[in-house]
Design a protein around this motif. Structure first.
Motif, PDB file in Angstrom:
ATOM      1  N   SER A 161       4.133  46.212  23.901  1.00  0.00           N
ATOM      2  CA  SER A 161       2.997  45.754  24.695  1.00  0.00           C
ATOM      3  C   SER A 161       3.436  45.057  25.981  1.00  0.00           C
ATOM      4  N   VAL A 162       4.667  44.599  26.019  1.00  0.00           N
ATOM      5  CA  VAL A 162       5.219  43.951  27.216  1.00  0.00           C
ATOM      6  C   VAL A 162       5.897  44.976  28.109  1.00  0.00           C
TER       7      VAL A 162
ATOM      8  N   ARG B 167      -1.750  54.312  23.358  1.00  0.00           N
ATOM      9  CA  ARG B 167      -2.134  53.666  24.626  1.00  0.00           C
ATOM     10  C   ARG B 167      -2.304  52.162  24.453  1.00  0.00           C
ATOM     11  N   TYR B 168      -2.777  51.739  23.286  1.00  0.00           N
ATOM     12  CA  TYR B 168      -2.937  50.307  23.040  1.00  0.00           C
ATOM     13  C   TYR B 168      -1.578  49.626  22.926  1.00  0.00           C
ATOM     14  N   GLU B 169      -0.620  50.267  22.248  1.00  0.00           N
ATOM     15  CA  GLU B 169       0.709  49.671  22.101  1.00  0.00           C
ATOM     16  C   GLU B 169       1.460  49.597  23.429  1.00  0.00           C
ATOM     17  N   ARG B 170       1.066  50.419  24.394  1.00  0.00           N
ATOM     18  CA  ARG B 170       1.644  50.324  25.736  1.00  0.00           C
ATOM     19  C   ARG B 170       0.803  49.439  26.649  1.00  0.00           C
ATOM     20  N   ARG B 171      -0.266  48.852  26.104  1.00  0.00           N
ATOM     21  CA  ARG B 171      -1.195  47.988  26.854  1.00  0.00           C
ATOM     22  C   ARG B 171      -1.892  48.745  27.977  1.00  0.00           C
TER      23      ARG B 171
ATOM     24  N   SER C 242       9.854  45.998  18.509  1.00  0.00           N
ATOM     25  CA  SER C 242       8.591  46.150  17.806  1.00  0.00           C
ATOM     26  C   SER C 242       7.537  46.842  18.655  1.00  0.00           C
ATOM     27  N   ASN C 243       6.858  47.799  18.050  1.00  0.00           N
ATOM     28  CA  ASN C 243       5.608  48.286  18.618  1.00  0.00           C
ATOM     29  C   ASN C 243       4.520  47.288  18.252  1.00  0.00           C
ATOM     30  N   ASN C 244       3.795  46.803  19.235  1.00  0.00           N
ATOM     31  CA  ASN C 244       2.692  45.898  18.939  1.00  0.00           C
ATOM     32  C   ASN C 244       1.601  46.050  19.993  1.00  0.00           C
ATOM     33  N   VAL C 245       0.494  45.390  19.764  1.00  0.00           N
ATOM     34  CA  VAL C 245      -0.665  45.567  20.635  1.00  0.00           C
ATOM     35  C   VAL C 245      -0.892  44.379  21.563  1.00  0.00           C
TER      36      VAL C 245
END
Length: 216
Positions: A142-143, A55-59, A116-119
């Motif tokens: 995250s975007v 959920r964090y990586e999807r913002r 990239s998966n990112n937060v």
């Protein structure tokens, strides 16, 4: 393993491919905090589409929300931890040989994407900013609100790369490098040539064979 063949575009993961893997830092924190070995990765692998990390990586969570949710998951699994220390482990050092390979590919004119998966959206400053400038497109979980290994993010990266270079690029035209097998499977199913990065030198040798360029 990659599928033999010639490719004319390359898609890179960031963490564990272009930068040192956070798994090493996770392991160091686990030892320091007397957590079971592999505990953090285990948390991230449990309910992988709906857990705090996903959920964090999807913002869908902000940082305070992630920290609360991740710490709650850890406590429920029997081992409280500090989520801030886990997040600090994500900042890996750039791998010079991998960066040099990206520069070589860029010079040769191959379309390049970073997936990239990112937060949080990446800052376009410093050494990371210089690296990001080498890519035609940067696709961040995250975007986009979608993350690897969700299948939708892979054709999105290929579509964005096609738009950026002004010509159609098919998945079969692309090599995709990632350090996690679970992230490679959907790319391979789409038709991309996949390279699992365990040893960077071996991965670059494999990518050299796919592109016909000496990247070692």
């Amino acid at each position: 393993m990659s599928v033999p063949g010639h490719v004319n575009a390359v898609v890179f993961d960031l963490g564990g491919v272009l930068t040192e893997s956070p798994l090493t830092a996770f392991a160091a924190y686990e030892e320091e905090a007397a957590l079971p070995a592999g505990f953090i990765v285990g948390l991230n692998s449990t309910d992988p589409d709906t857990n705090a990390w996903a959920r964090y990586e999807r913002r869908e969570l902000d940082e305070p929300g992630f920290r609360r949710a991740f710490e709650a998951e850890a406590a429920a699994a029997g081992h409280p931890l500090d989520a801030a220390r886990v997040l600090a482990a994500l900042a890996g050092e750039l791998r010079p040989a991998m960066v040099a390979a990206v520069q070589r590919l860029r010079t040769a004119g191959l379309p390049l994407a970073l997936l990239s998966n990112n937060v949080a959206p990446m800052q376009r400053t410093g050494r990371l900013g210089e690296l990001l400038e080498l890519f035609d497109v940067v696709v961040e979980s995250s975007v986009e609100g979608v993350r690897k290994p969700e299948p939708a993010i892979y054709p999105l990266a290929v579509q964005r790369l096609s738009q950026a270079v002004g010509r159609e690029i098919a998945p079969s035209d692309c090599a995709y490098l990632d350090d996690l097998g679970i992230n490679l499977k959907p790319a391979r199913a789409l038709g991309m040539h996949t390279v699992k990065v365990v040893d960077p030198a071996a991965a670059l040798a494999e990518l050299s064979a796919l592109t016909g360029l000496d990247l070692t």
